[in-house]
Design a protein around this motif. Sequence first.
Motif, PDB file in Angstrom:
ATOM      1  N   ILE A  49      47.819  48.045  31.278  1.00 52.68           N
ATOM      2  CA  ILE A  49      46.492  48.761  30.806  1.00 52.68           C
ATOM      3  C   ILE A  49      46.342  49.903  31.725  1.00 52.68           C
ATOM      4  CG2 ILE A  49      44.781  46.598  30.259  1.00 52.68           C
ATOM      5  CD1 ILE A  49      44.010  47.083  33.746  1.00 52.68           C
ATOM      6  N   GLY A  50      47.219  50.368  31.639  1.00 57.14           N
ATOM      7  CA  GLY A  50      47.617  51.779  32.731  1.00 57.14           C
ATOM      8  C   GLY A  50      46.727  52.909  33.552  1.00 57.14           C
ATOM      9  N   CYS A  51      46.326  51.916  34.474  1.00 54.28           N
ATOM     10  CA  CYS A  51      45.660  52.047  35.675  1.00 54.28           C
ATOM     11  C   CYS A  51      46.098  53.162  36.708  1.00 54.28           C
ATOM     12  CB  CYS A  51      44.850  50.759  35.469  1.00 54.28           C
ATOM     13  SG  CYS A  51      45.810  49.673  36.810  1.00 54.28           S
ATOM     14  N   LEU A  52      47.867  52.075  36.910  1.00 55.81           N
ATOM     15  CA  LEU A  52      47.693  52.838  38.021  1.00 55.81           C
ATOM     16  C   LEU A  52      47.377  52.808  39.464  1.00 55.81           C
ATOM     17  CD1 LEU A  52      48.792  56.221  35.982  1.00 55.81           C
ATOM     18  CD2 LEU A  52      50.565  54.399  36.255  1.00 55.81           C
ATOM     19  N   LYS A  53      46.801  51.971  39.033  1.00 56.10           N
ATOM     20  CA  LYS A  53      46.010  51.168  40.353  1.00 56.10           C
ATOM     21  C   LYS A  53      47.380  49.861  40.925  1.00 56.10           C
ATOM     22  CE  LYS A  53      41.419  52.260  40.092  1.00 56.10           C
ATOM     23  NZ  LYS A  53      41.943  53.841  38.661  1.00 56.10           N
ATOM     24  N   GLY A  54      47.682  49.302  40.931  1.00 56.06           N
ATOM     25  CA  GLY A  54      48.593  48.021  41.410  1.00 56.06           C
ATOM     26  C   GLY A  54      49.587  48.526  42.558  1.00 56.06           C
ATOM     27  N   GLY A  55      50.216  47.552  43.205  1.00 57.34           N
ATOM     28  CA  GLY A  55      51.284  47.794  44.317  1.00 57.34           C
ATOM     29  C   GLY A  55      50.007  47.549  45.425  1.00 57.34           C
ATOM     30  N   LYS A  56      49.412  46.908  45.520  1.00 53.67           N
ATOM     31  CA  LYS A  56      48.238  46.455  46.360  1.00 53.67           C
ATOM     32  C   LYS A  56      48.512  45.001  47.099  1.00 53.67           C
ATOM     33  CE  LYS A  56      45.315  49.780  45.515  1.00 53.67           C
ATOM     34  NZ  LYS A  56      45.602  50.677  44.521  1.00 53.67           N
ATOM     35  N   ASP A  57      49.335  44.508  46.529  1.00 50.94           N
ATOM     36  CA  ASP A  57      49.485  43.053  46.944  1.00 50.94           C
ATOM     37  C   ASP A  57      50.360  42.260  46.574  1.00 50.94           C
ATOM     38  OD1 ASP A  57      49.735  40.463  46.976  1.00 50.94           O
ATOM     39  OD2 ASP A  57      47.840  39.678  46.508  1.00 50.94           O
ATOM     40  N   ARG A  58      51.690  41.887  47.501  1.00 46.14           N
ATOM     41  CA  ARG A  58      53.056  42.134  47.282  1.00 46.14           C
ATOM     42  C   ARG A  58      53.428  40.834  46.466  1.00 46.14           C
ATOM     43  NH1 ARG A  58      58.043  39.699  48.039  1.00 46.14           N
ATOM     44  NH2 ARG A  58      59.771  40.795  48.315  1.00 46.14           N
ATOM     45  N   HIS A  60      50.934  39.726  44.270  1.00 50.73           N
ATOM     46  CA  HIS A  60      50.320  39.831  42.957  1.00 50.73           C
ATOM     47  C   HIS A  60      50.600  41.549  42.621  1.00 50.73           C
ATOM     48  CE1 HIS A  60      48.855  35.810  42.756  1.00 50.73           C
ATOM     49  NE2 HIS A  60      48.319  36.837  44.090  1.00 50.73           N
ATOM     50  N   PRO A  61      51.825  42.669  42.526  1.00 51.60           N
ATOM     51  CA  PRO A  61      51.828  44.054  41.959  1.00 51.60           C
ATOM     52  C   PRO A  61      50.992  44.077  41.371  1.00 51.60           C
ATOM     53  CG  PRO A  61      53.640  43.102  42.479  1.00 51.60           C
ATOM     54  CD  PRO A  61      53.090  41.153  42.070  1.00 51.60           C
ATOM     55  N   CYS A  62      50.957  43.857  40.402  1.00 49.41           N
ATOM     56  CA  CYS A  62      50.010  44.559  39.123  1.00 49.41           C
ATOM     57  C   CYS A  62      48.017  43.868  39.069  1.00 49.41           C
ATOM     58  CB  CYS A  62      50.478  43.930  37.476  1.00 49.41           C
ATOM     59  SG  CYS A  62      49.508  44.493  36.398  1.00 49.41           S
ATOM     60  N   VAL A  63      47.591  44.468  38.683  1.00 49.64           N
ATOM     61  CA  VAL A  63      45.920  44.314  39.157  1.00 49.64           C
ATOM     62  C   VAL A  63      45.891  42.760  38.383  1.00 49.64           C
ATOM     63  CG1 VAL A  63      45.141  46.281  39.655  1.00 49.64           C
ATOM     64  CG2 VAL A  63      45.655  45.623  37.678  1.00 49.64           C
ATOM     65  N   GLN A  64      46.580  42.876  37.256  1.00 47.91           N
ATOM     66  CA  GLN A  64      46.731  42.030  35.968  1.00 47.91           C
ATOM     67  C   GLN A  64      47.107  41.038  36.235  1.00 47.91           C
ATOM     68  OE1 GLN A  64      46.664  42.711  31.726  1.00 47.91           O
ATOM     69  NE2 GLN A  64      47.806  45.029  32.562  1.00 47.91           N
ATOM     70  N   MET A  68      53.332  37.489  34.248  1.00 49.41           N
ATOM     71  CA  MET A  68      54.143  38.590  34.858  1.00 49.41           C
ATOM     72  C   MET A  68      54.879  38.406  36.411  1.00 49.41           C
ATOM     73  SD  MET A  68      55.583  41.257  33.661  1.00 49.41           S
ATOM     74  CE  MET A  68      56.439  42.419  34.398  1.00 49.41           C
ATOM     75  N   ASP A  69      54.019  37.390  37.114  1.00 46.69           N
ATOM     76  CA  ASP A  69      54.072  36.897  38.417  1.00 46.69           C
ATOM     77  C   ASP A  69      55.624  36.130  38.848  1.00 46.69           C
ATOM     78  OD1 ASP A  69      51.533  38.690  39.866  1.00 46.69           O
ATOM     79  OD2 ASP A  69      51.170  36.841  39.401  1.00 46.69           O
ATOM     80  N   VAL A  99      57.215  43.427  28.911  1.00 43.25           N
ATOM     81  CA  VAL A  99      57.361  42.740  30.680  1.00 43.25           C
ATOM     82  C   VAL A  99      57.797  44.967  31.364  1.00 43.25           C
ATOM     83  CG1 VAL A  99      59.600  42.107  31.743  1.00 43.25           C
ATOM     84  CG2 VAL A  99      58.063  40.831  30.319  1.00 43.25           C
ATOM     85  N   ILE A 100      59.285  45.672  30.209  1.00 40.55           N
ATOM     86  CA  ILE A 100      59.209  46.607  31.282  1.00 40.55           C
ATOM     87  C   ILE A 100      58.249  47.698  31.499  1.00 40.55           C
ATOM     88  CG2 ILE A 100      60.504  48.647  30.526  1.00 40.55           C
ATOM     89  CD1 ILE A 100      62.430  47.399  28.711  1.00 40.55           C
ATOM     90  N   ASP A 101      56.713  47.801  31.178  1.00 34.99           N
ATOM     91  CA  ASP A 101      55.985  48.409  31.331  1.00 34.99           C
ATOM     92  C   ASP A 101      55.670  48.197  32.546  1.00 34.99           C
ATOM     93  OD1 ASP A 101      56.936  49.591  28.628  1.00 34.99           O
ATOM     94  OD2 ASP A 101      54.772  49.445  27.877  1.00 34.99           O
ATOM     95  N   ARG A 102      55.338  46.638  32.891  1.00 35.40           N
ATOM     96  CA  ARG A 102      54.648  45.677  33.637  1.00 35.40           C
ATOM     97  C   ARG A 102      55.190  46.084  35.224  1.00 35.40           C
ATOM     98  NH1 ARG A 102      51.015  41.731  32.339  1.00 35.40           N
ATOM     99  NH2 ARG A 102      50.366  41.317  34.869  1.00 35.40           N
ATOM    100  N   LEU A 103      56.981  46.233  35.136  1.00 35.48           N
ATOM    101  CA  LEU A 103      57.908  46.081  35.678  1.00 35.48           C
ATOM    102  C   LEU A 103      57.321  47.791  37.215  1.00 35.48           C
ATOM    103  CD1 LEU A 103      60.898  45.216  35.015  1.00 35.48           C
ATOM    104  CD2 LEU A 103      60.234  44.059  36.002  1.00 35.48           C
ATOM    105  N   TRP A 104      56.356  48.710  36.452  1.00 34.51           N
ATOM    106  CA  TRP A 104      56.136  49.985  36.899  1.00 34.51           C
ATOM    107  C   TRP A 104      55.460  49.331  38.356  1.00 34.51           C
ATOM    108  CZ3 TRP A 104      58.100  53.777  37.954  1.00 34.51           C
ATOM    109  CH2 TRP A 104      57.270  55.094  38.928  1.00 34.51           C
ATOM    110  N   ALA A 105      54.579  47.971  37.895  1.00 36.68           N
ATOM    111  CA  ALA A 105      54.027  47.662  39.483  1.00 36.68           C
ATOM    112  C   ALA A 105      54.508  47.829  40.544  1.00 36.68           C
ATOM    113  CB  ALA A 105      52.971  46.061  38.529  1.00 36.68           C
ATOM    114  N   LEU A 106      55.944  46.947  40.465  1.00 34.21           N
ATOM    115  CA  LEU A 106      57.271  46.501  41.514  1.00 34.21           C
ATOM    116  C   LEU A 106      56.488  48.197  42.255  1.00 34.21           C
ATOM    117  CD1 LEU A 106      59.617  44.409  40.059  1.00 34.21           C
ATOM    118  CD2 LEU A 106      58.177  43.472  41.611  1.00 34.21           C
ATOM    119  N   ALA A 107      57.175  48.970  41.274  1.00 32.49           N
ATOM    120  CA  ALA A 107      57.629  50.380  42.220  1.00 32.49           C
ATOM    121  C   ALA A 107      55.758  51.152  42.571  1.00 32.49           C
ATOM    122  CB  ALA A 107      57.993  51.761  41.105  1.00 32.49           C
ATOM    123  N   GLU A 108      55.047  50.589  42.556  1.00 33.42           N
ATOM    124  CA  GLU A 108      53.661  51.193  42.935  1.00 33.42           C
ATOM    125  C   GLU A 108      53.809  50.301  44.175  1.00 33.42           C
ATOM    126  OE1 GLU A 108      50.030  52.279  39.581  1.00 33.42           O
ATOM    127  OE2 GLU A 108      50.767  50.059  40.045  1.00 33.42           O
TER     128      GLU A 108
END
Length: 188
Positions: A49-58, A60-64, A68-69, A99-108
Amino acid sequence: MSNILVLNGSARVDAFTAAMIKSFRKGAEKGGNTVRVLELSRLHIHSCIGCLKGGKDRAHPCVQRDDMDIVYEEFRKADTIVFATPLFFWDYSGLLKNVIDRLWALAEYERSELIGKGRGGALLVAAGGSHPELIYGHFDYMMKRLAWKNLGKAAMLHTDDMDMKDIPECEEARALGEAVCQTDSVQY
Ligand SMILES: Cc1cc2nc3c(=O)[nH]c(=O)nc-3n(C[C@H](O)[C@H](O)[C@H](O)COP(=O)(O)O)c2cc1C
């Protein structure tokens, strides 16, 4: 030896991408590598969803919160990632691109979860026609920007002219699997 995760972006579980994975697996397992295949069509994964708010919880790296977990968990265990896809509009299938897009949350969460870390990547493409050049170019660039070792690519071309009930061994994919065995193990 490598711990290999294959992301299968084909919705047809017995078709050409799956056959390429089988050949790759044969080559890779010959050298004692561990191969785990995730059938993305069997998972429920939303698009980014392009929020760029992931990475807060190891955990569940993505907010969704969706399957994907499962991918994050398997990804973390792997040192080699194989992107296996049908060629759709000269590109990755939507299943795999999500899936490739959602991997970004790991880097966040932590940059090194996605970038570098000695990881290697390979690409398997099943194409109805004969032009994998664009996806090859993308893959090479992605390996460069992710700072992963580019382990190579294999394609099965003209699948639309082939018999799905009689799919030949994909020598290119098998050789790629065998080559992974020769790769130095990843240092964490
Ligand atoms: C929506 C769609 C788009 C496709 N686009 C391409 C394409 O751009 N180039 C190509 O060579 N084949 C294209 N094909 C054919 C597939 O790449 C081919 O059927 C492939 O074997 C599908 O993978 P699978 O056998 O694992 O399902 C397309 C097929 C579909 C359904």
